[in-house]
Design a protein around this motif. Sequence first.
Motif, PDB file in Angstrom:
ATOM      1  N   TYR A 235       0.741  -1.164   0.207  1.00 38.03           N
ATOM      2  CA  TYR A 235       0.033  -0.015   0.058  1.00 38.03           C
ATOM      3  C   TYR A 235       0.811   1.265  -0.018  1.00 38.03           C
ATOM      4  N   SER A 236       1.718   1.204   0.757  1.00 37.00           N
ATOM      5  CA  SER A 236       2.846   2.427   0.770  1.00 37.00           C
ATOM      6  C   SER A 236       3.683   2.764  -0.331  1.00 37.00           C
ATOM      7  N   ILE A 237       3.883   1.734  -1.031  1.00 38.49           N
ATOM      8  CA  ILE A 237       4.856   1.995  -2.313  1.00 38.49           C
ATOM      9  C   ILE A 237       3.764   2.216  -3.463  1.00 38.49           C
ATOM     10  N   THR A 238       2.465   1.390  -3.465  1.00 39.71           N
ATOM     11  CA  THR A 238       1.495   1.910  -4.296  1.00 39.71           C
ATOM     12  C   THR A 238       1.221   3.665  -4.298  1.00 39.71           C
ATOM     13  N   VAL A 239       0.970   3.902  -3.126  1.00 44.05           N
ATOM     14  CA  VAL A 239       0.547   5.625  -2.946  1.00 44.05           C
ATOM     15  C   VAL A 239       1.779   6.332  -3.142  1.00 44.05           C
ATOM     16  N   LEU A 240       2.954   5.968  -2.774  1.00 40.72           N
ATOM     17  CA  LEU A 240       4.163   6.529  -2.968  1.00 40.72           C
ATOM     18  C   LEU A 240       4.373   6.671  -4.662  1.00 40.72           C
ATOM     19  N   GLY A 241       4.531   5.493  -5.247  1.00 40.28           N
ATOM     20  CA  GLY A 241       4.821   5.469  -6.643  1.00 40.28           C
ATOM     21  C   GLY A 241       3.921   6.200  -7.398  1.00 40.28           C
TER      22      GLY A 241
ATOM     23  N   LEU B 259      -5.131   7.690 -14.193  1.00 47.37           N
ATOM     24  CA  LEU B 259      -5.213   6.462 -13.827  1.00 47.37           C
ATOM     25  C   LEU B 259      -4.384   6.434 -12.483  1.00 47.37           C
ATOM     26  N   SER B 260      -3.488   7.171 -12.294  1.00 41.78           N
ATOM     27  CA  SER B 260      -2.647   7.252 -11.002  1.00 41.78           C
ATOM     28  C   SER B 260      -3.534   7.598  -9.840  1.00 41.78           C
ATOM     29  N   ILE B 261      -4.238   8.775  -9.988  1.00 43.23           N
ATOM     30  CA  ILE B 261      -5.145   9.090  -9.055  1.00 43.23           C
ATOM     31  C   ILE B 261      -6.149   8.009  -8.583  1.00 43.23           C
ATOM     32  N   LEU B 262      -6.685   7.123  -9.797  1.00 40.68           N
ATOM     33  CA  LEU B 262      -7.637   6.307  -9.614  1.00 40.68           C
ATOM     34  C   LEU B 262      -6.965   4.821  -8.630  1.00 40.68           C
ATOM     35  N   ASP B 263      -5.579   4.809  -9.159  1.00 45.13           N
ATOM     36  CA  ASP B 263      -5.020   3.572  -8.501  1.00 45.13           C
ATOM     37  C   ASP B 263      -4.964   4.019  -6.866  1.00 45.13           C
ATOM     38  N   ILE B 264      -4.621   5.261  -6.619  1.00 48.75           N
ATOM     39  CA  ILE B 264      -4.613   5.682  -5.222  1.00 48.75           C
ATOM     40  C   ILE B 264      -5.800   5.478  -4.493  1.00 48.75           C
ATOM     41  N   LEU B 265      -6.978   6.046  -5.184  1.00 48.19           N
ATOM     42  CA  LEU B 265      -8.220   6.080  -4.553  1.00 48.19           C
ATOM     43  C   LEU B 265      -8.858   4.578  -4.347  1.00 48.19           C
ATOM     44  N   VAL B 266      -8.558   3.726  -5.519  1.00 47.65           N
ATOM     45  CA  VAL B 266      -9.278   2.584  -5.281  1.00 47.65           C
ATOM     46  C   VAL B 266      -8.372   1.670  -4.152  1.00 47.65           C
TER      47      VAL B 266
ATOM     48  N   THR C 282      -7.887  -0.769   1.458  1.00 45.18           N
ATOM     49  CA  THR C 282      -6.710  -1.479   2.180  1.00 45.18           C
ATOM     50  C   THR C 282      -6.707  -0.950   3.609  1.00 45.18           C
ATOM     51  N   PRO C 283      -7.030   0.355   3.964  1.00 44.83           N
ATOM     52  CA  PRO C 283      -6.746   0.619   5.440  1.00 44.83           C
ATOM     53  C   PRO C 283      -7.720  -0.180   6.475  1.00 44.83           C
ATOM     54  N   LYS C 284      -8.966  -0.295   5.993  1.00 48.10           N
ATOM     55  CA  LYS C 284      -9.694  -1.151   6.639  1.00 48.10           C
ATOM     56  C   LYS C 284      -9.140  -2.685   6.755  1.00 48.10           C
ATOM     57  N   PHE C 285      -8.746  -3.091   5.597  1.00 50.56           N
ATOM     58  CA  PHE C 285      -8.176  -4.544   5.587  1.00 50.56           C
ATOM     59  C   PHE C 285      -6.982  -4.572   6.678  1.00 50.56           C
ATOM     60  N   LEU C 286      -6.160  -3.613   6.736  1.00 44.93           N
ATOM     61  CA  LEU C 286      -5.065  -3.630   7.616  1.00 44.93           C
ATOM     62  C   LEU C 286      -5.424  -3.807   9.034  1.00 44.93           C
ATOM     63  N   SER C 287      -6.539  -2.905   9.388  1.00 52.84           N
ATOM     64  CA  SER C 287      -7.252  -2.864  10.644  1.00 52.84           C
ATOM     65  C   SER C 287      -7.994  -4.248  10.884  1.00 52.84           C
ATOM     66  N   LEU C 288      -8.234  -4.784  10.045  1.00 55.55           N
ATOM     67  CA  LEU C 288      -8.828  -6.320  10.192  1.00 55.55           C
ATOM     68  C   LEU C 288      -7.730  -7.173  10.544  1.00 55.55           C
ATOM     69  N   LEU C 289      -6.490  -7.131   9.900  1.00 61.31           N
ATOM     70  CA  LEU C 289      -5.567  -8.043  10.113  1.00 61.31           C
ATOM     71  C   LEU C 289      -4.661  -7.890  11.316  1.00 61.31           C
ATOM     72  N   ALA C 290      -4.659  -6.476  11.543  1.00 59.82           N
ATOM     73  CA  ALA C 290      -3.691  -6.043  12.876  1.00 59.82           C
ATOM     74  C   ALA C 290      -4.326  -6.369  14.270  1.00 59.82           C
TER      75      ALA C 290
ATOM     76  N   VAL D  73      -2.637  -5.179  -5.955  1.00 56.31           N
ATOM     77  CA  VAL D  73      -1.555  -5.759  -6.686  1.00 56.31           C
ATOM     78  C   VAL D  73      -1.371  -4.793  -8.125  1.00 56.31           C
ATOM     79  N   THR D  74      -2.703  -4.676  -8.758  1.00 61.00           N
ATOM     80  CA  THR D  74      -2.467  -3.820  -9.953  1.00 61.00           C
ATOM     81  C   THR D  74      -2.134  -2.424  -9.655  1.00 61.00           C
ATOM     82  N   PRO D  75      -2.610  -1.733  -8.751  1.00 65.15           N
ATOM     83  CA  PRO D  75      -2.176  -0.341  -8.650  1.00 65.15           C
ATOM     84  C   PRO D  75      -0.882  -0.090  -8.053  1.00 65.15           C
ATOM     85  N   LEU D  76      -0.380  -1.472  -7.493  1.00 65.37           N
ATOM     86  CA  LEU D  76       0.923  -1.443  -7.089  1.00 65.37           C
ATOM     87  C   LEU D  76       2.044  -1.525  -8.433  1.00 65.37           C
TER      88      LEU D  76
END
Length: 316
Positions: free
Chosen positions: A37-43, A68-75, A80-88, A283-286
């Motif tokens: 997620y971090s690499i996706t947003v930064l990239g 397309l890059s803006i959409l990748d970040i938004l999608v 992902t943030p909620k998914f991370l919370s669910l895992l953590a 994966v695709t936005p990454l």
Amino acid sequence: MMSDMNMFNRNDSFRLMDFHYSPAVKMTFFSILLNAYSITVLGNIVIIFIISTDKHLHTPMYFFLINLSILDILVTSTITPKFLSLLANGNGVISYAGCMIQCYSFFFLGSTQVIILAVMSFDRFMAICHPLRYMAVLSPKLCLYLALGSWAFAFMDTIAPTILVVQLTFCGSNRINHFFCDVEQLLKLACTDTQYLNLLNFMLSAVIVFGSLIFIIVSYVNIIIAILKISSSGGRGKSFTTCSSHLLVVFIFYVSTAFMSSRSIKSYYVDFNKLAIILNSIVTPLLNPFIYTLRNEQVKRAVKSFLCRQIYSNET
């Protein structure tokens, strides 16, 4: 958990799926997902910045790439943030409003991605098949209209089903068998028959997904015909290189989208669908920033030029 006879109201919450794995496995997956997620947003931010600041990249193709890059970040930021919370910490609780917003945002942004990819194929068609008219036809005003039209059409295509979902009454279990508010799993919790709504979702998705795919295929058939007519092998290779990044992104996107669409036909593919969602939305936005930098000489030169300027300014 709610009783099977309970009815939802707008103050109730849903609960996303539980991950019955060891803490070590969940933390490993959490670390991988957080880094991705971090690499996706930064990239994608780097791509947006490089294109915005380098005047040599102020062309229609890179304008659509910014979209397309803006959409990748938004999608990816939608789930992902909620998914991370669910895992953590196992926090799978999501409010009714949060669930509806997440559900709509995911499909609205995904639909916009599909249309933008189709628009980018039109850009490549004009560049290869009508190079002399390219800049005249794809003027800044038309590019802006095409981009805004993509967002607006996706909004209109997805807003009606969302309004119908919001008006549904939910009862029984509040558990959603997914790591985000997937509309198909959400409809299974409705008290009423939602077959018509499933059909509407499928038809509207088909209009955008298959309509865009047909448009892309027709564009690239004409592009291939035009490339084959080029006499020099160097010219053919250069022309194909300008399309290869877009083709690779389209291939990855539509493969994962096809897997996601299969769940509308066979519901027992739900676990397979979760993998497809991860591929499509994480994966695709990454991969997109790497595809468009490593396979694009203009972007690579712009990145090198930017890094050289930064190094020079730091030394002075």
